[in-house]
Design an enzyme around this catalytic site. Structure first.
Site, PDB file in Angstrom:
ATOM      1  N   SER A   9     128.233  39.286 -72.413  1.00 34.01           N
ATOM      2  CA  SER A   9     128.949  38.262 -71.659  1.00 34.01           C
ATOM      3  C   SER A   9     128.310  36.903 -71.878  1.00 34.01           C
ATOM      4  CB  SER A   9     128.942  38.591 -70.168  1.00 34.01           C
ATOM      5  OG  SER A   9     129.436  37.469 -69.467  1.00 34.01           O
ATOM      6  N   HIS A  34     132.461  38.835 -74.725  1.00 36.55           N
ATOM      7  CA  HIS A  34     133.081  38.847 -73.393  1.00 36.55           C
ATOM      8  C   HIS A  34     133.021  37.435 -72.805  1.00 36.55           C
ATOM      9  CE1 HIS A  34     134.431  40.864 -69.679  1.00 36.55           C
ATOM     10  NE2 HIS A  34     133.627  40.024 -69.028  1.00 36.55           N
ATOM     11  N   ASP A  36     134.081  35.028 -69.564  1.00 38.46           N
ATOM     12  CA  ASP A  36     134.436  35.057 -68.144  1.00 38.46           C
ATOM     13  C   ASP A  36     135.001  33.722 -67.689  1.00 38.46           C
ATOM     14  OD1 ASP A  36     133.538  37.705 -67.209  1.00 38.46           O
ATOM     15  OD2 ASP A  36     131.575  37.011 -67.905  1.00 38.46           O
ATOM     16  N   MET A  38     136.467  31.657 -64.549  1.00 38.85           N
ATOM     17  CA  MET A  38     136.494  31.665 -63.075  1.00 38.85           C
ATOM     18  C   MET A  38     137.056  30.345 -62.568  1.00 38.85           C
ATOM     19  SD  MET A  38     132.657  33.067 -62.408  1.00 38.85           S
ATOM     20  CE  MET A  38     132.018  34.502 -63.277  1.00 38.85           C
ATOM     21  N   HIS A  67     138.161  37.683 -69.747  1.00 34.26           N
ATOM     22  CA  HIS A  67     138.259  38.239 -68.398  1.00 34.26           C
ATOM     23  C   HIS A  67     138.614  37.099 -67.445  1.00 34.26           C
ATOM     24  CE1 HIS A  67     135.762  40.196 -64.873  1.00 34.26           C
ATOM     25  NE2 HIS A  67     137.056  40.141 -64.607  1.00 34.26           N
ATOM     26  N   MET A  69     139.201  35.621 -64.008  1.00 32.96           N
ATOM     27  CA  MET A  69     138.983  35.747 -62.562  1.00 32.96           C
ATOM     28  C   MET A  69     139.648  34.536 -61.925  1.00 32.96           C
ATOM     29  SD  MET A  69     135.115  37.109 -62.848  1.00 32.96           S
ATOM     30  CE  MET A  69     135.062  36.665 -64.584  1.00 32.96           C
ATOM     31  N   MET A 138     134.938  46.623 -62.119  1.00 33.92           N
ATOM     32  CA  MET A 138     133.871  45.696 -61.735  1.00 33.92           C
ATOM     33  C   MET A 138     132.780  46.481 -61.005  1.00 33.92           C
ATOM     34  SD  MET A 138     134.742  42.830 -62.976  1.00 33.92           S
ATOM     35  CE  MET A 138     133.226  42.059 -62.409  1.00 33.92           C
ATOM     36  N   ASP A 176     131.833  46.238 -66.040  1.00 34.10           N
ATOM     37  CA  ASP A 176     131.396  44.839 -66.041  1.00 34.10           C
ATOM     38  C   ASP A 176     130.543  44.537 -64.815  1.00 34.10           C
ATOM     39  OD1 ASP A 176     131.095  42.173 -66.521  1.00 34.10           O
ATOM     40  OD2 ASP A 176     133.212  41.650 -66.267  1.00 34.10           O
TER      41      ASP A 176
HETATM   42  C1  DX5 Z   1     130.904  38.741 -63.294  1.00 35.07           C
HETATM   43  C2  DX5 Z   1     131.367  38.695 -64.726  1.00 35.07           C
HETATM   44  C3  DX5 Z   1     130.497  39.444 -65.641  1.00 35.07           C
HETATM   45  C4  DX5 Z   1     129.100  38.920 -65.744  1.00 35.07           C
HETATM   46  C5  DX5 Z   1     128.214  40.102 -65.994  1.00 35.07           C
HETATM   47  O1  DX5 Z   1     131.844  38.187 -62.477  1.00 35.07           O
HETATM   48  O2  DX5 Z   1     132.660  39.220 -64.848  1.00 35.07           O
HETATM   49  O3  DX5 Z   1     131.069  39.555 -66.946  1.00 35.07           O
HETATM   50  O4  DX5 Z   1     128.924  37.974 -66.756  1.00 35.07           O
HETATM   51  O5  DX5 Z   1     126.918  39.664 -65.897  1.00 35.07           O
HETATM   52  P1  DX5 Z   1     125.695  40.646 -65.696  1.00 35.07           P
HETATM   53  O6  DX5 Z   1     125.661  41.553 -66.877  1.00 35.07           O
HETATM   54  O7  DX5 Z   1     124.527  39.686 -65.662  1.00 35.07           O
HETATM   55  O8  DX5 Z   1     125.895  41.363 -64.410  1.00 35.07           O
HETATM   56 ZN    ZN Z   2     133.434  39.695 -66.934  1.00 33.64          ZN
END
Ligand code: DX5
Ligand code: ZN
Length: 220
Positions: A9, A34, A36, A38, A67, A69, A138, A176
């Site tokens: 990620s 990956h 993310d 947000m 991903h 969010m 998750m 994840d």
């Molecule tokens: C959290 C993200 C993850 C995050 C995982 O909301 O969706 O992808 O980057 O990070 P680690 O591996 O540090 O938990």
């Molecule tokens: Zn993620």
């Protein structure tokens, strides 16, 4: 030999050296990048948006696993397709018409992923699992990297695997949050196909070696 994918990620990358960290993933044993996204509404945090993803895509040589969010993700499906996303994952909790959203993602030529928050039951996917290319379980509450792995994830992975087998679906199971060398093997044994790891990879002394370690643990 399994065929478990590792998806570092980039949320945990050094954004001041983003090209370097994307290239690190390129030349590692990782399978996907990956990414993310947000929005500060669906989750409390804001990560990054389109211009940053454009820069990541310009340097990335492996599939982009995006991903989302964010609330109302339908607004941006075409945009993420044009940015080069290969897998586009939306949250179950953010989609009123999940079936329509899945069809729209596939119509853009991407794999359709659905992420479930820790409180969301696998049973809610009974009527849609055959349409979904990937389910992202998750294993932390989404919004931040570096959180502690939630142990109830193991039984969710087993329940999801049973549902996939029962419906004769070919859905991939992605995990994840809080993935590390201590839980990798057990997650694979429970049925995981894709492991996302952020802080465990990028906070390590040697991220490249850490990626090969978890890939080896997962695939032997
Ligand atoms: C959290 C993200 C993850 C995050 C995982 O909301 O969706 O992808 O980057 O990070 P680690 O591996 O540090 O938990
Ligand atoms: Zn993620």
């Amino acid at each position: 030999m399994n065929n478990i994918k590792i998806a570092p990620s980039l949320l945990a990358a050094d954004f001041g050296n983003l090209q370097r960290d994307v290239e690190l993933v390129n030349s590692s044993q990782a399978d996907w990048h990956h990414i993310d996204v947000m929005d500060g509404v669906f989750v409390p945090n804001i990560s990054f948006g389109m211009p940053v993803i454009k820069s990541i895509a310009a340097h990335a040589s492996k599939p982009l696993d995006v991903h989302l969010m964010i609330i109302d993700p339908d607004r941006y499906i075409k945009t993420f397709a044009s940015l080069g996303a290969n897998v586009l994952t939306v949250h179950y909790e953010a989609c009123t018409h999940l079936n329509r959203t899945i069809q729209a993602i596939k119509a853009e030529g991407m794999m359709a992923g659905v992420a479930l928050n820790p409180h969301t039951s696998i049973s809610l996917l009974e009527d849609s699992i055959s349409d979904i290319d990937l389910v992202c379980i998750m294993s932390v509450n989404p919004g931040y990297g570096g959180q502690k792995f939630i142990k109830n994830t193991f039984s969710k992975v087993r329940a999801l695997k049973a549902l996939i087998v029962d419906k004769k679906a070919s859905t991939l199971i992605e995990i994840d949050g809080g993935v590390n060398a201590d839980n990798t093997k057990a997650l694979v044994e429970a049925g995981a196909d894709v492991l996302v790891a952020g802080s465990f990879v990028f906070n390590a002394q040697d991220p490249t070696a850490t990626i090969s370690n978890i890939s080896k643990l997962a695939n032997t």
